[in-house]
Scaffold this motif. Structure first.
Motif, PDB file in Angstrom:
ATOM      1  N   ALA A 121       0.860  -1.185   0.000  1.00  0.00           N
ATOM      2  CA  ALA A 121       0.000   0.000   0.000  1.00  0.00           C
ATOM      3  C   ALA A 121       0.894   1.232   0.000  1.00  0.00           C
ATOM      4  CB  ALA A 121      -0.912   0.007   1.216  1.00  0.00           C
ATOM      5  N   ALA A 122       0.368   2.307  -0.489  1.00  0.00           N
ATOM      6  CA  ALA A 122       1.126   3.551  -0.572  1.00  0.00           C
ATOM      7  C   ALA A 122       1.304   4.163   0.817  1.00  0.00           C
ATOM      8  CB  ALA A 122       0.395   4.544  -1.465  1.00  0.00           C
ATOM      9  N   PRO A 123       2.438   4.821   1.050  1.00  0.00           N
ATOM     10  CA  PRO A 123       2.601   5.564   2.295  1.00  0.00           C
ATOM     11  C   PRO A 123       1.448   6.563   2.453  1.00  0.00           C
ATOM     12  CG  PRO A 123       4.681   5.447   1.117  1.00  0.00           C
ATOM     13  CD  PRO A 123       3.619   4.918   0.188  1.00  0.00           C
ATOM     14  N   GLY A 124       0.992   6.726   3.691  1.00  0.00           N
ATOM     15  CA  GLY A 124      -0.135   7.610   3.962  1.00  0.00           C
ATOM     16  C   GLY A 124      -1.467   6.887   3.989  1.00  0.00           C
ATOM     17  N   THR A 125      -1.478   5.629   3.579  1.00  0.00           N
ATOM     18  CA  THR A 125      -2.686   4.804   3.621  1.00  0.00           C
ATOM     19  C   THR A 125      -2.817   4.216   5.019  1.00  0.00           C
ATOM     20  OG1 THR A 125      -2.348   4.186   1.304  1.00  0.00           O
ATOM     21  CG2 THR A 125      -3.829   2.784   2.588  1.00  0.00           C
ATOM     22  N   SER A 126      -4.046   4.148   5.530  1.00  0.00           N
ATOM     23  CA  SER A 126      -4.231   3.498   6.827  1.00  0.00           C
ATOM     24  C   SER A 126      -4.156   1.986   6.642  1.00  0.00           C
ATOM     25  CB  SER A 126      -5.569   3.885   7.461  1.00  0.00           C
ATOM     26  OG  SER A 126      -6.644   3.250   6.802  1.00  0.00           O
ATOM     27  N   ILE A 178      -2.785  -5.720  16.176  1.00  0.00           N
ATOM     28  CA  ILE A 178      -1.551  -5.715  16.957  1.00  0.00           C
ATOM     29  C   ILE A 178      -0.406  -5.670  15.960  1.00  0.00           C
ATOM     30  CG2 ILE A 178      -0.162  -6.930  18.664  1.00  0.00           C
ATOM     31  CD1 ILE A 178      -2.938  -8.366  19.383  1.00  0.00           C
ATOM     32  N   VAL A 179       0.428  -4.669  16.071  1.00  0.00           N
ATOM     33  CA  VAL A 179       1.545  -4.492  15.140  1.00  0.00           C
ATOM     34  C   VAL A 179       2.731  -5.272  15.696  1.00  0.00           C
ATOM     35  CG1 VAL A 179       3.011  -2.848  13.932  1.00  0.00           C
ATOM     36  CG2 VAL A 179       0.649  -2.228  14.495  1.00  0.00           C
ATOM     37  N   ARG A 180       3.018  -6.401  15.085  1.00  0.00           N
ATOM     38  CA  ARG A 180       4.077  -7.297  15.568  1.00  0.00           C
ATOM     39  C   ARG A 180       5.467  -6.844  15.142  1.00  0.00           C
ATOM     40  NH1 ARG A 180       1.906  -9.412  19.829  1.00  0.00           N
ATOM     41  NH2 ARG A 180       0.074 -10.692  19.422  1.00  0.00           N
ATOM     42  N   GLU A 181       5.581  -6.169  14.006  1.00  0.00           N
ATOM     43  CA  GLU A 181       6.875  -5.658  13.534  1.00  0.00           C
ATOM     44  C   GLU A 181       6.652  -4.354  12.787  1.00  0.00           C
ATOM     45  OE1 GLU A 181       9.060  -8.483  11.177  1.00  0.00           O
ATOM     46  OE2 GLU A 181       8.757 -10.089  12.643  1.00  0.00           O
ATOM     47  N   GLY A 182       7.578  -3.421  12.950  1.00  0.00           N
ATOM     48  CA  GLY A 182       7.546  -2.184  12.191  1.00  0.00           C
ATOM     49  C   GLY A 182       6.668  -1.081  12.756  1.00  0.00           C
ATOM     50  N   GLY A 183       6.176  -1.248  13.953  1.00  0.00           N
ATOM     51  CA  GLY A 183       5.251  -0.276  14.532  1.00  0.00           C
ATOM     52  C   GLY A 183       5.796   1.135  14.672  1.00  0.00           C
ATOM     53  N   ARG A 184       7.079   1.253  14.874  1.00  0.00           N
ATOM     54  CA  ARG A 184       7.676   2.589  15.036  1.00  0.00           C
ATOM     55  C   ARG A 184       7.621   3.406  13.747  1.00  0.00           C
ATOM     56  NH1 ARG A 184      11.228   3.141  19.740  1.00  0.00           N
ATOM     57  NH2 ARG A 184      11.137   1.193  20.889  1.00  0.00           N
ATOM     58  N   SER A 185       7.414   2.727  12.634  1.00  0.00           N
ATOM     59  CA  SER A 185       7.378   3.442  11.355  1.00  0.00           C
ATOM     60  C   SER A 185       5.997   4.018  11.053  1.00  0.00           C
ATOM     61  CB  SER A 185       7.800   2.519  10.221  1.00  0.00           C
ATOM     62  OG  SER A 185       6.793   1.564   9.969  1.00  0.00           O
ATOM     63  N   SER A 202       2.405   6.219  11.676  1.00  0.00           N
ATOM     64  CA  SER A 202       2.101   7.545  12.193  1.00  0.00           C
ATOM     65  C   SER A 202       1.968   7.473  13.711  1.00  0.00           C
ATOM     66  CB  SER A 202       0.795   8.065  11.579  1.00  0.00           C
ATOM     67  OG  SER A 202      -0.277   7.188  11.898  1.00  0.00           O
ATOM     68  N   GLU A 203       2.226   8.566  14.381  1.00  0.00           N
ATOM     69  CA  GLU A 203       2.123   8.599  15.842  1.00  0.00           C
ATOM     70  C   GLU A 203       0.676   8.475  16.275  1.00  0.00           C
ATOM     71  OE1 GLU A 203       4.474  10.730  18.285  1.00  0.00           O
ATOM     72  OE2 GLU A 203       6.183  10.789  16.941  1.00  0.00           O
ATOM     73  N   MET A 204       0.473   7.850  17.415  1.00  0.00           N
ATOM     74  CA  MET A 204      -0.864   7.689  17.953  1.00  0.00           C
ATOM     75  C   MET A 204      -1.332   9.006  18.565  1.00  0.00           C
ATOM     76  SD  MET A 204      -2.299   4.932  20.768  1.00  0.00           S
ATOM     77  CE  MET A 204      -1.298   3.641  20.078  1.00  0.00           C
ATOM     78  N   GLU A 205      -2.537   9.406  18.189  1.00  0.00           N
ATOM     79  CA  GLU A 205      -3.124  10.616  18.760  1.00  0.00           C
ATOM     80  C   GLU A 205      -3.959  10.235  19.974  1.00  0.00           C
ATOM     81  OE1 GLU A 205      -5.023  13.075  15.864  1.00  0.00           O
ATOM     82  OE2 GLU A 205      -3.274  13.036  14.541  1.00  0.00           O
ATOM     83  N   GLU A 206      -4.302  11.226  20.766  1.00  0.00           N
ATOM     84  CA  GLU A 206      -4.991  10.993  22.028  1.00  0.00           C
ATOM     85  C   GLU A 206      -6.326  10.274  21.861  1.00  0.00           C
ATOM     86  OE1 GLU A 206      -6.668  13.570  25.806  1.00  0.00           O
ATOM     87  OE2 GLU A 206      -5.089  14.437  24.566  1.00  0.00           O
ATOM     88  N   ASN A 207      -7.100  10.631  20.825  1.00  0.00           N
ATOM     89  CA  ASN A 207      -8.401   9.978  20.660  1.00  0.00           C
ATOM     90  C   ASN A 207      -8.249   8.486  20.355  1.00  0.00           C
ATOM     91  OD1 ASN A 207      -7.389  10.658  18.105  1.00  0.00           O
ATOM     92  ND2 ASN A 207      -9.405  10.978  17.226  1.00  0.00           N
ATOM     93  N   GLU A 208      -7.225   8.107  19.598  1.00  0.00           N
ATOM     94  CA  GLU A 208      -6.978   6.690  19.345  1.00  0.00           C
ATOM     95  C   GLU A 208      -6.575   5.983  20.638  1.00  0.00           C
ATOM     96  OE1 GLU A 208      -4.113   3.644  16.817  1.00  0.00           O
ATOM     97  OE2 GLU A 208      -3.834   5.800  16.545  1.00  0.00           O
ATOM     98  N   GLU A 209      -5.706   6.609  21.388  1.00  0.00           N
ATOM     99  CA  GLU A 209      -5.263   6.035  22.658  1.00  0.00           C
ATOM    100  C   GLU A 209      -6.451   5.810  23.599  1.00  0.00           C
ATOM    101  OE1 GLU A 209      -1.940   7.098  26.023  1.00  0.00           O
ATOM    102  OE2 GLU A 209      -1.763   8.000  24.048  1.00  0.00           O
ATOM    103  N   ASP A 210      -7.348   6.778  23.665  1.00  0.00           N
ATOM    104  CA  ASP A 210      -8.537   6.655  24.512  1.00  0.00           C
ATOM    105  C   ASP A 210      -9.434   5.505  24.063  1.00  0.00           C
ATOM    106  OD1 ASP A 210      -7.663   8.822  26.002  1.00  0.00           O
ATOM    107  OD2 ASP A 210      -9.038  10.250  25.050  1.00  0.00           O
ATOM    108  N   GLN A 226      -6.558   4.350  12.073  1.00  0.00           N
ATOM    109  CA  GLN A 226      -5.802   5.549  12.454  1.00  0.00           C
ATOM    110  C   GLN A 226      -4.300   5.420  12.199  1.00  0.00           C
ATOM    111  OE1 GLN A 226      -7.548   8.421  13.649  1.00  0.00           O
ATOM    112  NE2 GLN A 226      -9.071   7.052  12.727  1.00  0.00           N
ATOM    113  N   ALA A 227      -3.805   4.201  12.082  1.00  0.00           N
ATOM    114  CA  ALA A 227      -2.377   3.959  11.890  1.00  0.00           C
ATOM    115  C   ALA A 227      -2.028   4.081  10.407  1.00  0.00           C
ATOM    116  CB  ALA A 227      -2.011   2.578  12.412  1.00  0.00           C
ATOM    117  N   LEU A 228      -1.303   5.139  10.073  1.00  0.00           N
ATOM    118  CA  LEU A 228      -0.936   5.392   8.674  1.00  0.00           C
ATOM    119  C   LEU A 228       0.445   4.838   8.370  1.00  0.00           C
ATOM    120  CD1 LEU A 228      -2.150   9.087   8.325  1.00  0.00           C
ATOM    121  CD2 LEU A 228      -3.437   6.968   7.925  1.00  0.00           C
ATOM    122  N   LEU A 229       0.557   4.217   7.213  1.00  0.00           N
ATOM    123  CA  LEU A 229       1.829   3.656   6.773  1.00  0.00           C
ATOM    124  C   LEU A 229       2.811   4.764   6.433  1.00  0.00           C
ATOM    125  CD1 LEU A 229       0.359   0.987   4.370  1.00  0.00           C
ATOM    126  CD2 LEU A 229       1.411   0.530   6.591  1.00  0.00           C
TER     127      LEU A 229
END
Length: 112
Positions: free
Chosen positions: A21-26, A54-61, A63-71, A88-91
């Protein structure tokens, strides 16, 4: 383009899959675009947890988690430290590996 490896899930992806998938795609959009019918009861607006992965590998790459997703994640079944809402997690550029949990909190699936 980044590669998403999906670990086997009995209902949505029994054999597992590898997609791009293209970068920027969820993650959710990418799965749906490749006919992996992950639940997304709120239509991808971060108002439920049915698209939890559950992101088993590559999670640091991702997009950052925003507060509403965390909640919202606090309500997810089987929450783990590397859990994300796939809507919410963008590639970015790095490949990732995801696991779709066995269960979700959605009690009324369409078509079931």
């Amino acid at each position: 383009m980044p590669v998403i490896k999906i670990l086997p899930h009995a209902e949505y992806c029994p054999e597992g899959a590898t997609i791009t998938a293209a970068p920027g795609t969820s993650i959710c959009e990418a799965l749906l675009d490749h006919d992996i019918p992950i639940e997304h009861a709120c239509d991808q607006v971060c108002a439920c947890t049915t698209c939890h992965v559950i992101v088993r590998e590559g999670g640091r790459s991702l997009s950052e988690m925003e507060e509403n997703e965390e909640d919202m994640l606090d309500r997810a079944w089987g929450l783990e430290p590397d859990s994300r809402l796939s809507c919410q997690a963008l590639l970015r550029q790095q490949d990732i590996t995801v696991e779709i949990p066995k269960y979700s909190i959605n009690h009324a699936k369409e078509g079931k």
